[in-house]
Design a protein around this motif. Sequence first.
Motif, PDB file in Angstrom:
ATOM      1  N   PHE A  82      29.813  39.081  37.243  1.00 30.86           N
ATOM      2  CA  PHE A  82      29.336  39.280  35.870  1.00 30.86           C
ATOM      3  C   PHE A  82      30.481  39.674  34.937  1.00 30.86           C
ATOM      4  O   PHE A  82      30.644  39.102  33.847  1.00 30.86           O
ATOM      5  N   VAL A  83      31.292  40.643  35.373  1.00 35.93           N
ATOM      6  CA  VAL A  83      32.380  41.131  34.513  1.00 35.93           C
ATOM      7  C   VAL A  83      33.413  40.036  34.271  1.00 35.93           C
ATOM      8  O   VAL A  83      33.835  39.797  33.134  1.00 35.93           O
ATOM      9  N   THR A  84      33.814  39.332  35.322  1.00 33.91           N
ATOM     10  CA  THR A  84      34.831  38.296  35.152  1.00 33.91           C
ATOM     11  C   THR A  84      34.270  37.086  34.413  1.00 33.91           C
ATOM     12  O   THR A  84      35.029  36.377  33.740  1.00 33.91           O
ATOM     13  N   ALA A 215      36.365  32.627  41.037  1.00 32.91           N
ATOM     14  CA  ALA A 215      37.596  33.377  41.282  1.00 32.91           C
ATOM     15  C   ALA A 215      37.288  34.835  41.614  1.00 32.91           C
ATOM     16  O   ALA A 215      37.958  35.441  42.463  1.00 32.91           O
ATOM     17  N   ALA A 216      36.273  35.405  40.959  1.00 32.90           N
ATOM     18  CA  ALA A 216      35.903  36.798  41.226  1.00 32.90           C
ATOM     19  C   ALA A 216      35.419  36.976  42.653  1.00 32.90           C
ATOM     20  O   ALA A 216      35.758  37.956  43.321  1.00 32.90           O
ATOM     21  N   VAL A 217      34.635  36.030  43.133  1.00 32.82           N
ATOM     22  CA  VAL A 217      34.163  36.100  44.520  1.00 32.82           C
ATOM     23  C   VAL A 217      35.357  36.076  45.469  1.00 32.82           C
ATOM     24  O   VAL A 217      35.434  36.853  46.428  1.00 32.82           O
ATOM     25  N   GLY A 218      36.320  35.175  45.190  1.00 30.97           N
ATOM     26  CA  GLY A 218      37.525  35.128  46.003  1.00 30.97           C
ATOM     27  C   GLY A 218      38.293  36.439  45.958  1.00 30.97           C
ATOM     28  O   GLY A 218      38.805  36.906  46.980  1.00 30.97           O
ATOM     29  N   GLY A 219      38.379  37.063  44.782  1.00 31.90           N
ATOM     30  CA  GLY A 219      39.085  38.327  44.646  1.00 31.90           C
ATOM     31  C   GLY A 219      38.442  39.439  45.450  1.00 31.90           C
ATOM     32  O   GLY A 219      39.125  40.220  46.125  1.00 31.90           O
TER      33      GLY A 219
END
Length: 307
Positions: A82-84, A215-219
Amino acid sequence: MDNFLPQFLQQLFNGLSLGAIYAMIAIGYTMVYGIIGMINFAHGEIYMIGAYVGLITLTALGVGGDIPVPLLIMSMIVIAAFVTGCYGYTVEKVAYRPLRNSPRLVSLISAIGMSIFLQNWVALGQGAKDVAVPNILPGAYHIEWGDFSLTLSYAKLLIIVVVFALMVALTLYIKNSKMGRASRACSQDMQMANLLGIDTNKVISFTFVLGAVLAAVGGVLIAIAIGKLNPFIGFIAGIKAFTAAVLGGIGSIPGAILGGVLLGIAETFAAAYISSEYKDIVAFGLLVLILLFRPSGLLGKPEVEKV
């Protein structure tokens, strides 16, 4: 020689987990390029921000409390996404939309400026030093059969399973949903899609948001697996993911996935069988070879100028 096969399979597993992360980030590059023909060099920093948001969420919820680990990881992923997603939308509105009709060099400089801004934004807020991420998924699954031994880390298994599930979901969404069809129409001909009533601005914003979410999930997943963060991890990961996107054929989602997996495996085998100091040389050397013999990438198609 007896240990060759177990070591080979172990490194293959490690390479697949690393390549899956590269693929998640590379999809963001390739989707943006496929629609507006620009490279979002701030995308690596979105990945880094997702990792930090996951860590902040984990700290807020508490480690070792009453919350089950699967729910804890799910909360980290959802909040980071959500944030990203908001960051991705803002980056498109601020750094890209005003420059969409400008020369590509201008948008490239804007993207690099946004990347540096986000790096320092996080460094000022969270500090520039390495930050430890609590190990919430310890242990591994061991496969033993005589002299054959293979160790599958739970954290790396989680990466492979989650990324595979998201890739399948993304493929089905792009193929069958209304927004997915609109995205494909915009990637083929933006002006014609606009004439046919498609809200191209909405599609472009959606593409940035979707890429940021992936990308957030990857992070979050890499933070759990590695256990260490700093504000500069996004730069190296972003360059590697961009390499993966070009390797597979930038503009092609299957190409981004293939490029990410191949790059991750190449790096891992280079580190294991040559030296960890040579892994980047092997990865970028592979890119040079592909560009020499197939400039459009493994699954990319040569651009055809519309007249």
